[in-house]
Design an enzyme around this catalytic site. Sequence first.
Site, PDB file in Angstrom:
ATOM      1  N   HIS A  70       0.837  -1.199   0.000  1.00 40.37           N
ATOM      2  CA  HIS A  70       0.000   0.000   0.000  1.00 40.37           C
ATOM      3  C   HIS A  70       0.871   1.247   0.000  1.00 40.37           C
ATOM      4  O   HIS A  70       2.086   1.176   0.211  1.00 40.37           O
ATOM      5  CB  HIS A  70      -0.943  -0.034   1.202  1.00 40.37           C
ATOM      6  CG  HIS A  70      -2.054  -1.027   1.034  1.00 40.37           C
ATOM      7  ND1 HIS A  70      -3.151  -0.788   0.248  1.00 40.37           N
ATOM      8  CD2 HIS A  70      -2.223  -2.275   1.532  1.00 40.37           C
ATOM      9  CE1 HIS A  70      -3.954  -1.832   0.275  1.00 40.37           C
ATOM     10  NE2 HIS A  70      -3.412  -2.759   1.047  1.00 40.37           N
ATOM     11  N   THR A 120      10.236  -4.568  13.319  1.00 41.13           N
ATOM     12  CA  THR A 120      11.678  -4.612  13.558  1.00 41.13           C
ATOM     13  C   THR A 120      12.190  -6.034  13.773  1.00 41.13           C
ATOM     14  O   THR A 120      13.382  -6.228  13.977  1.00 41.13           O
ATOM     15  CB  THR A 120      12.044  -3.767  14.792  1.00 41.13           C
ATOM     16  OG1 THR A 120      11.335  -4.266  15.920  1.00 41.13           O
ATOM     17  CG2 THR A 120      11.701  -2.304  14.563  1.00 41.13           C
TER      18      THR A 120
END
Length: 154
Positions: A70, A120
């Site tokens: 997106h 992460t």
Amino acid sequence: MVVAAWRLMGWLHNHGMHLPAQVVKGALFVLVNALLFPQTTPGERIRLGHLGKGISVHPQTKFGADVLIHPNVTLTTDTPVGSDRYMVIGNRVTIGVCSVIVGPVSIGDDAVIGAGAVVTRDVPPGAVVAGSPAQVISMKGVEINARRFAGATS
């Protein structure tokens, strides 16, 4: 159109035509604010929402097939270009708007990255992650992506 230009940029780069590849890279940045590098090969049937507006992809990224990215997504790592360490995005992964994936992490097949998530760490296959830092909130990624593909028109 953006994916075709991205593939062309990679082809030019791989055939030693670095200046034309950089021209295509610059045009993509000017037209849709997408920072895409010729060293990165988009996976089969990759889709960029809203023409890839605002997408930034690090050169050390490998994509699986049927990935949906997106707008305003950042895929980044401190891994130097040419290293043997990559960020790996699996097959049938959906990456939500304004999400950030940092580091040479691996995103498993059928994972869904929620809008605005900051990833992460590695994401397991089929996981749905959200938040900052991203945490697994569901293991229904397979079902979500199956609905996405069932309604796909392209």
